[in-house]
Design a protein around this motif. Structure first.
Motif, PDB file in Angstrom:
ATOM      1  N   CYS A  96       0.817  -1.217   0.000  1.00  0.00           N
ATOM      2  CA  CYS A  96       0.000   0.000   0.000  1.00  0.00           C
ATOM      3  C   CYS A  96       0.850   1.267   0.000  1.00  0.00           C
ATOM      4  O   CYS A  96       0.367   2.334   0.363  1.00  0.00           O
ATOM      5  N   THR A  97       2.115   1.164  -0.390  1.00  0.00           N
ATOM      6  CA  THR A  97       3.006   2.312  -0.286  1.00  0.00           C
ATOM      7  C   THR A  97       3.198   3.070  -1.586  1.00  0.00           C
ATOM      8  O   THR A  97       3.646   4.218  -1.563  1.00  0.00           O
ATOM      9  N   ILE A 100       0.972   6.252  -2.050  1.00  0.00           N
ATOM     10  CA  ILE A 100       1.254   7.186  -0.960  1.00  0.00           C
ATOM     11  C   ILE A 100       2.600   7.876  -1.176  1.00  0.00           C
ATOM     12  O   ILE A 100       2.755   9.070  -0.908  1.00  0.00           O
ATOM     13  N   GLN A 101       3.593   7.148  -1.666  1.00  0.00           N
ATOM     14  CA  GLN A 101       4.895   7.758  -1.919  1.00  0.00           C
ATOM     15  C   GLN A 101       4.789   8.863  -2.957  1.00  0.00           C
ATOM     16  O   GLN A 101       5.402   9.930  -2.812  1.00  0.00           O
ATOM     17  N   SER A 104       2.749  11.875  -1.340  1.00  0.00           N
ATOM     18  CA  SER A 104       3.495  12.566  -0.292  1.00  0.00           C
ATOM     19  C   SER A 104       4.703  13.309  -0.858  1.00  0.00           C
ATOM     20  O   SER A 104       5.041  14.404  -0.408  1.00  0.00           O
ATOM     21  N   GLY A 122       5.299  11.050   8.809  1.00  0.00           N
ATOM     22  CA  GLY A 122       5.466   9.645   8.448  1.00  0.00           C
ATOM     23  C   GLY A 122       6.085   8.819   9.558  1.00  0.00           C
ATOM     24  O   GLY A 122       5.589   7.736   9.900  1.00  0.00           O
ATOM     25  N   THR A 151       1.793   3.283   5.477  1.00  0.00           N
ATOM     26  CA  THR A 151       1.533   4.636   4.986  1.00  0.00           C
ATOM     27  C   THR A 151       2.554   5.611   5.548  1.00  0.00           C
ATOM     28  O   THR A 151       3.073   6.479   4.839  1.00  0.00           O
ATOM     29  N   MET A 155       5.253   7.851   3.415  1.00  0.00           N
ATOM     30  CA  MET A 155       5.320   9.301   3.521  1.00  0.00           C
ATOM     31  C   MET A 155       6.735   9.777   3.807  1.00  0.00           C
ATOM     32  O   MET A 155       7.195  10.782   3.259  1.00  0.00           O
TER      33      MET A 155
END
Length: 327
Positions: A96-97, A100-101, A104, A122, A151, A155
């Motif tokens: 799930c990254t 988000i990366q 962010s 983060g 998450t 971040m």
């Protein structure tokens, strides 16, 4: 005809030329160090911000790897989850990254660069999730806590790497990233060892593992808040002239390329993303490999947290040499 010595006025000669003129060389002159040489010696040192971020990553990764080392045994053997349920949670934990990366990193670039602020959020999210595992024992809640933890990792990663790039000269960038990765991996090596020691002293002491992990993660946040500056200027490059220094084009270009989700339309970025996706699609979770090794070789359950140390040791041995070779 013999050579005669003729002294020259100091206004017309310098160094040994004021002593010898006609065919007799003087002692070799030693030129003072140039500003460029002094700057090169200073540039050869690892910036303090990189070392501080390495310390933050080392503490935080020790915290994270304590959970990673204990999680398979905790979920499968303590809570009794099936391998399928563990695979679902592990997929959430690691998958799930990506989005988000991207988001962010875009947010951190806006408003003059909020790199430290985004990194603090983060790291803080990950620190809160470790003790939260103490109070959840159902599959949906465990998956939600681990998703929030990932998450937080997503971040902080983009902002942290941007900070390292901004404080590092281009020619030392591979070396400095290697130093940071080595410190990060040292924490990954320490985390499973701490989990193993705690579980050896306290049978089924997963609560103790999660609590110590949370304390370590909170300590990393404190280091980040107190010792990493909020603004980062690209390192100055010494020139022969006295013209004002400007940020290196490579740094400003790297930051600009990440601005806006529209950068996904760049052909070079699309090609790179496709290659990364192909590599990632063939990646097997380390936790599944550890469980497979434990079952195949009948490794005692108490030794399971030590298996991640082999992976961390390989990273620790090769990160700095590979970073230097990149330069």
């Amino acid at each position: 005809m013999r050579a005669t010595l003729v002294p020259l006025p100091l206004s017309q000669a310098s160094g040994t030329e004021s002593m010898y003129l006609a065919g007799r060389p003087g002692p070799p002159s030693v030129s003072p160090a140039t500003p460029g040489a002094r700057s090169e010696r200073r540039g050869a040192a690892v910036p303090g911000t990189v070392v501080t971020l390495g310390a933050v990553s080392m503490v935080t990764d020790a915290s994270a790897e304590m959970v990673v080392a204990a999680l398979p045994a905790y979920l499968v053997f303590s809570l009794g989850l099936s391998p399928l349920a563990f695979g679902l949670i592990d997929g959430i934990y690691n998958g799930c990254t990506a989005v988000i990366q991207l988001v962010s990193g875009h947010f951190a670039d806006r408003g003059g660069g909020r790199y430290k602020s985004v990194a603090v959020v983060g790291y803080g999210l990950s620190a809160l999730c470790k003790p939260a595992l103490l109070g959840v024992h159902q599959l949906p809640l465990i998956g939600a806590v681990l998703a929030i933890d990932r998450t937080g990792k997503a971040m902080r990663t983009a902002s942290r790497d941007a900070i390292i790039s901004l404080v590092t000269e281009e020619r030392w960038r591979g070396r400095n990233f290697g130093v940071h990765r080595a410190m990060d991996t040292a924490g990954a090596l320490l985390g499973p060892l701490l989990a193993f020691l705690l579980l050896s002293l306290i049978p089924d002491g997963y609560d103790a593992v999660f609590m110590v992990s949370g304390c370590l993660s909170a300590f990393g946040v404190v280091i980040l808040v107190l010792f990493v500056p909020r603004r980062f200027d690209p390192p100055a490059v010494a020139h022969a002239s006295d013209t004002p220094h400007t940020p290196k084009k490579s740094v400003t270009t790297m930051v600009t390329l990440r601005r806006g989700l529209s950068t996904l339309c760049l052909p070079s970025l699309r090609r790179l993303s496709m290659r990364v996706m192909l590599i990632a699609s063939a990646t097997i979770s380390d936790s599944f490999i550890y469980l497979l090794l434990q079952q195949h070789f009948q490794i005692p359950l108490a030794m399971l947290p030590l298996l991640p140390m082999g992976t961390a040791a390989a990273f620790l041995l090769f990160t700095v040499p590979i970073g230097i070779a990149r330069r």
